[in-house]
Scaffold this motif. Structure first.
Motif, PDB file in Angstrom:
ATOM      1  N   CYS A  12       2.626  -0.204 -11.278  1.00 44.38           N
ATOM      2  CA  CYS A  12       2.052   0.419 -10.130  1.00 44.38           C
ATOM      3  C   CYS A  12       0.542  -0.162  -9.533  1.00 44.38           C
ATOM      4  O   CYS A  12       0.546  -0.183  -8.468  1.00 44.38           O
ATOM      5  N   ASP A  13      -0.150  -0.803 -10.755  1.00 43.27           N
ATOM      6  CA  ASP A  13      -1.369  -1.692 -10.295  1.00 43.27           C
ATOM      7  C   ASP A  13      -0.931  -2.820  -9.238  1.00 43.27           C
ATOM      8  O   ASP A  13      -1.496  -3.110  -8.418  1.00 43.27           O
ATOM      9  N   GLU A  14       0.340  -3.352  -9.853  1.00 40.93           N
ATOM     10  CA  GLU A  14       0.502  -4.598  -9.002  1.00 40.93           C
ATOM     11  C   GLU A  14       0.866  -4.124  -7.465  1.00 40.93           C
ATOM     12  O   GLU A  14       0.684  -4.816  -6.521  1.00 40.93           O
ATOM     13  N   ARG A  15       1.709  -2.863  -7.570  1.00 42.67           N
ATOM     14  CA  ARG A  15       2.190  -2.502  -6.005  1.00 42.67           C
ATOM     15  C   ARG A  15       0.945  -2.317  -5.085  1.00 42.67           C
ATOM     16  O   ARG A  15       0.704  -2.324  -4.108  1.00 42.67           O
ATOM     17  N   THR A  17      -2.171  -3.137  -5.600  1.00 41.55           N
ATOM     18  CA  THR A  17      -2.837  -4.478  -5.215  1.00 41.55           C
ATOM     19  C   THR A  17      -2.354  -4.899  -4.092  1.00 41.55           C
ATOM     20  O   THR A  17      -2.921  -5.701  -2.964  1.00 41.55           O
ATOM     21  N   GLN A  18      -0.995  -5.008  -4.002  1.00 40.61           N
ATOM     22  CA  GLN A  18      -0.034  -5.726  -2.867  1.00 40.61           C
ATOM     23  C   GLN A  18      -0.548  -4.970  -1.670  1.00 40.61           C
ATOM     24  O   GLN A  18      -0.867  -5.454  -0.425  1.00 40.61           O
ATOM     25  N   ALA A  19      -0.501  -3.636  -1.782  1.00 38.73           N
ATOM     26  CA  ALA A  19      -0.637  -2.707  -0.567  1.00 38.73           C
ATOM     27  C   ALA A  19      -1.915  -2.711  -0.064  1.00 38.73           C
ATOM     28  O   ALA A  19      -2.175  -3.023   1.146  1.00 38.73           O
ATOM     29  N   PHE A  20      -2.895  -2.902  -1.023  1.00 37.44           N
ATOM     30  CA  PHE A  20      -4.472  -2.928  -0.447  1.00 37.44           C
ATOM     31  C   PHE A  20      -4.722  -4.169  -0.025  1.00 37.44           C
ATOM     32  O   PHE A  20      -5.510  -4.373   0.871  1.00 37.44           O
ATOM     33  N   THR A  21      -3.978  -5.399  -0.322  1.00 31.68           N
ATOM     34  CA  THR A  21      -4.370  -6.537  -0.049  1.00 31.68           C
ATOM     35  C   THR A  21      -3.747  -6.522   1.438  1.00 31.68           C
ATOM     36  O   THR A  21      -4.563  -7.260   2.331  1.00 31.68           O
ATOM     37  N   LEU A  22      -2.696  -6.258   1.738  1.00 31.46           N
ATOM     38  CA  LEU A  22      -2.181  -6.008   2.979  1.00 31.46           C
ATOM     39  C   LEU A  22      -2.948  -5.212   4.050  1.00 31.46           C
ATOM     40  O   LEU A  22      -3.377  -5.666   5.097  1.00 31.46           O
ATOM     41  N   LEU A  23      -3.190  -3.937   3.609  1.00 32.40           N
ATOM     42  CA  LEU A  23      -3.910  -2.860   4.414  1.00 32.40           C
ATOM     43  C   LEU A  23      -5.331  -3.066   4.630  1.00 32.40           C
ATOM     44  O   LEU A  23      -5.967  -2.536   5.280  1.00 32.40           O
ATOM     45  N   GLY A  24      -5.816  -3.929   3.611  1.00 33.04           N
ATOM     46  CA  GLY A  24      -7.107  -3.862   3.374  1.00 33.04           C
ATOM     47  C   GLY A  24      -7.877  -4.934   4.158  1.00 33.04           C
ATOM     48  O   GLY A  24      -9.050  -5.048   4.514  1.00 33.04           O
ATOM     49  N   LYS A  25      -6.756  -5.589   4.843  1.00 34.02           N
ATOM     50  CA  LYS A  25      -7.457  -6.821   5.801  1.00 34.02           C
ATOM     51  C   LYS A  25      -7.903  -6.236   7.211  1.00 34.02           C
ATOM     52  O   LYS A  25      -7.455  -5.205   7.564  1.00 34.02           O
ATOM     53  N   ARG A  26      -9.060  -6.623   7.711  1.00 36.74           N
ATOM     54  CA  ARG A  26      -9.641  -6.231   8.940  1.00 36.74           C
ATOM     55  C   ARG A  26      -8.652  -5.993   9.935  1.00 36.74           C
ATOM     56  O   ARG A  26      -7.883  -7.096  10.354  1.00 36.74           O
ATOM     57  N   TRP A  27      -8.457  -4.926  10.531  1.00 38.62           N
ATOM     58  CA  TRP A  27      -7.794  -4.648  11.727  1.00 38.62           C
ATOM     59  C   TRP A  27      -6.327  -4.208  11.362  1.00 38.62           C
ATOM     60  O   TRP A  27      -5.631  -3.335  12.301  1.00 38.62           O
ATOM     61  N   SER A  28      -5.793  -4.337  10.263  1.00 35.67           N
ATOM     62  CA  SER A  28      -4.416  -3.902   9.816  1.00 35.67           C
ATOM     63  C   SER A  28      -4.362  -2.413   9.897  1.00 35.67           C
ATOM     64  O   SER A  28      -3.530  -1.834  10.387  1.00 35.67           O
ATOM     65  N   GLY A  29      -5.124  -1.607   9.511  1.00 37.84           N
ATOM     66  CA  GLY A  29      -5.163  -0.278   9.424  1.00 37.84           C
ATOM     67  C   GLY A  29      -5.600   0.425  10.907  1.00 37.84           C
ATOM     68  O   GLY A  29      -4.768   1.183  11.186  1.00 37.84           O
ATOM     69  N   VAL A  30      -6.209  -0.281  11.899  1.00 37.41           N
ATOM     70  CA  VAL A  30      -6.481   0.077  13.147  1.00 37.41           C
ATOM     71  C   VAL A  30      -5.031  -0.170  13.830  1.00 37.41           C
ATOM     72  O   VAL A  30      -4.705   0.500  14.636  1.00 37.41           O
TER      73      VAL A  30
END
Length: 123
Positions: A12-15, A17-30
Protein backbone atom coordinates in the motif's frame (compact mmCIF):
# COMPACT_ATOMS: atom_id res chain seq x y z
CA UNK A 1 -1.24 -13.00 10.21
CA UNK A 2 1.03 -10.21 11.43
CA UNK A 3 3.44 -10.82 8.57
CA UNK A 4 0.60 -10.70 6.04
CA UNK A 5 -0.48 -7.26 7.34
CA UNK A 6 3.11 -6.05 7.12
CA UNK A 7 3.35 -7.09 3.46
CA UNK A 8 0.02 -5.39 2.70
CA UNK A 9 1.19 -2.20 4.42
CA UNK A 10 4.40 -2.12 2.39
CA UNK A 11 2.52 -2.72 -0.88
CA UNK A 12 0.00 0.00 0.00
CA UNK A 13 2.82 2.38 0.89
CA UNK A 14 4.52 1.72 -2.45
CA UNK A 15 1.30 2.37 -4.39
CA UNK A 16 0.54 5.53 -2.43
CA UNK A 17 4.09 6.74 -3.01
CA UNK A 18 3.64 6.16 -6.75
CA UNK A 19 0.30 7.99 -6.74
CA UNK A 20 1.57 11.01 -4.82
CA UNK A 21 4.75 11.14 -6.89
CA UNK A 22 2.63 11.51 -10.01
CA UNK A 23 -0.22 13.59 -8.64
CA UNK A 24 1.97 15.70 -6.38
CA UNK A 25 3.78 17.29 -9.29
CA UNK A 26 2.84 20.87 -9.93
CA UNK A 27 -0.10 21.25 -12.34
CA UNK A 28 -1.07 17.54 -12.43
CA UNK A 29 -4.08 18.00 -10.14
CA UNK A 30 -5.17 21.14 -11.97
CA UNK A 31 -4.99 19.38 -15.34
CA UNK A 32 -6.94 16.38 -14.07
CA UNK A 33 -9.50 18.70 -12.48
CA UNK A 34 -10.05 20.51 -15.77
CA UNK A 35 -10.34 17.26 -17.71
CA UNK A 36 -12.95 16.03 -15.20
CA UNK A 37 -15.17 18.69 -16.79
CA UNK A 38 -14.73 17.04 -20.20
CA UNK A 39 -12.27 16.65 -23.08
CA UNK A 40 -10.21 19.71 -23.96
CA UNK A 41 -7.83 20.79 -26.68
CA UNK A 42 -4.24 21.54 -25.79
CA UNK A 43 -4.67 25.24 -26.62
CA UNK A 44 -7.69 25.53 -24.33
CA UNK A 45 -5.82 23.88 -21.46
CA UNK A 46 -2.85 26.20 -22.02
CA UNK A 47 -5.11 29.28 -21.90
CA UNK A 48 -7.11 28.04 -18.93
CA UNK A 49 -4.19 27.37 -16.59
CA UNK A 50 -2.54 30.70 -15.74
CA UNK A 51 1.19 30.51 -15.26
CA UNK A 52 1.85 27.17 -16.98
CA UNK A 53 4.17 27.10 -19.95
CA UNK A 54 3.27 25.07 -23.03
CA UNK A 55 6.35 22.94 -22.42
CA UNK A 56 5.30 22.14 -18.84
CA UNK A 57 1.74 21.40 -19.94
CA UNK A 58 3.02 19.06 -22.62
CA UNK A 59 5.32 17.30 -20.13
CA UNK A 60 2.54 16.84 -17.56
CA UNK A 61 0.05 15.60 -20.15
CA UNK A 62 2.61 13.08 -21.42
CA UNK A 63 3.28 11.84 -17.87
CA UNK A 64 -0.44 11.49 -17.18
CA UNK A 65 -0.87 9.65 -20.49
CA UNK A 66 2.00 7.25 -19.69
CA UNK A 67 0.35 6.58 -16.32
CA UNK A 68 -2.87 5.68 -18.13
CA UNK A 69 -4.94 8.58 -16.78
CA UNK A 70 -5.20 10.69 -19.94
CA UNK A 71 -5.85 9.77 -23.56
CA UNK A 72 -4.49 11.88 -26.42
CA UNK A 73 -6.31 12.13 -29.77
CA UNK A 74 -4.85 13.96 -32.76
CA UNK A 75 -7.52 15.71 -34.83
CA UNK A 76 -7.09 15.96 -38.57
CA UNK A 77 -7.07 19.53 -39.71
CA UNK A 78 -7.09 22.04 -40.82
CA UNK A 79 -6.24 23.19 -38.30
CA UNK A 80 -4.53 20.24 -36.69
CA UNK A 81 -5.28 19.84 -33.03
CA UNK A 82 -4.94 17.53 -30.09
CA UNK A 83 -7.72 16.68 -27.66
CA UNK A 84 -7.08 15.25 -24.23
CA UNK A 85 -9.63 13.29 -22.24
CA UNK A 86 -9.56 11.19 -19.12
CA UNK A 87 -9.38 7.42 -19.45
CA UNK A 88 -11.49 5.13 -17.30
CA UNK A 89 -8.80 5.15 -14.59
CA UNK A 90 -8.48 8.92 -14.92
CA UNK A 91 -12.21 9.35 -14.35
CA UNK A 92 -12.01 6.93 -11.42
CA UNK A 93 -9.66 9.30 -9.59
CA UNK A 94 -12.22 12.12 -9.92
CA UNK A 95 -14.21 11.53 -6.71
CA UNK A 96 -11.01 11.25 -4.66
CA UNK A 97 -9.59 14.39 -6.25
CA UNK A 98 -12.79 16.31 -5.55
CA UNK A 99 -12.85 15.11 -1.92
CA UNK A 100 -9.20 16.11 -1.55
CA UNK A 101 -10.13 19.55 -2.89
CA UNK A 102 -12.96 19.81 -0.35
CA UNK A 103 -10.57 18.81 2.42
CA UNK A 104 -8.00 21.38 1.29
CA UNK A 105 -10.61 24.13 1.16
CA UNK A 106 -11.74 23.31 4.68
CA UNK A 107 -8.43 22.69 6.42
CA UNK A 108 -5.63 24.33 4.45
CA UNK A 109 -4.88 28.00 4.97
CA UNK A 110 -4.86 30.07 1.79
CA UNK A 111 -1.40 30.70 0.40
CA UNK A 112 0.03 33.97 1.63
CA UNK A 113 0.34 36.54 -1.08
CA UNK A 114 3.75 38.18 -1.29
CA UNK A 115 3.85 41.60 0.25
CA UNK A 116 5.33 44.22 -2.03
CA UNK A 117 7.05 47.06 -0.34
CA UNK A 118 6.57 50.42 -1.90
CA UNK A 119 9.62 52.54 -2.50
CA UNK A 120 9.78 55.79 -0.69
CA UNK A 121 10.13 58.79 -2.87
CA UNK A 122 13.21 60.79 -2.17
CA UNK A 123 12.50 64.33 -1.18
Amino acid sequence: MKRELSVQAVECDERLTQAFTLLGKRWSGVILGLLLQGPARFAVLARTIPGISERMLSDRLNELARAGLVDRTVLNGPPLGVVYRLTKSGRAIGPGLLRLGDWAERYMAPAAKPVRRQRRKKA
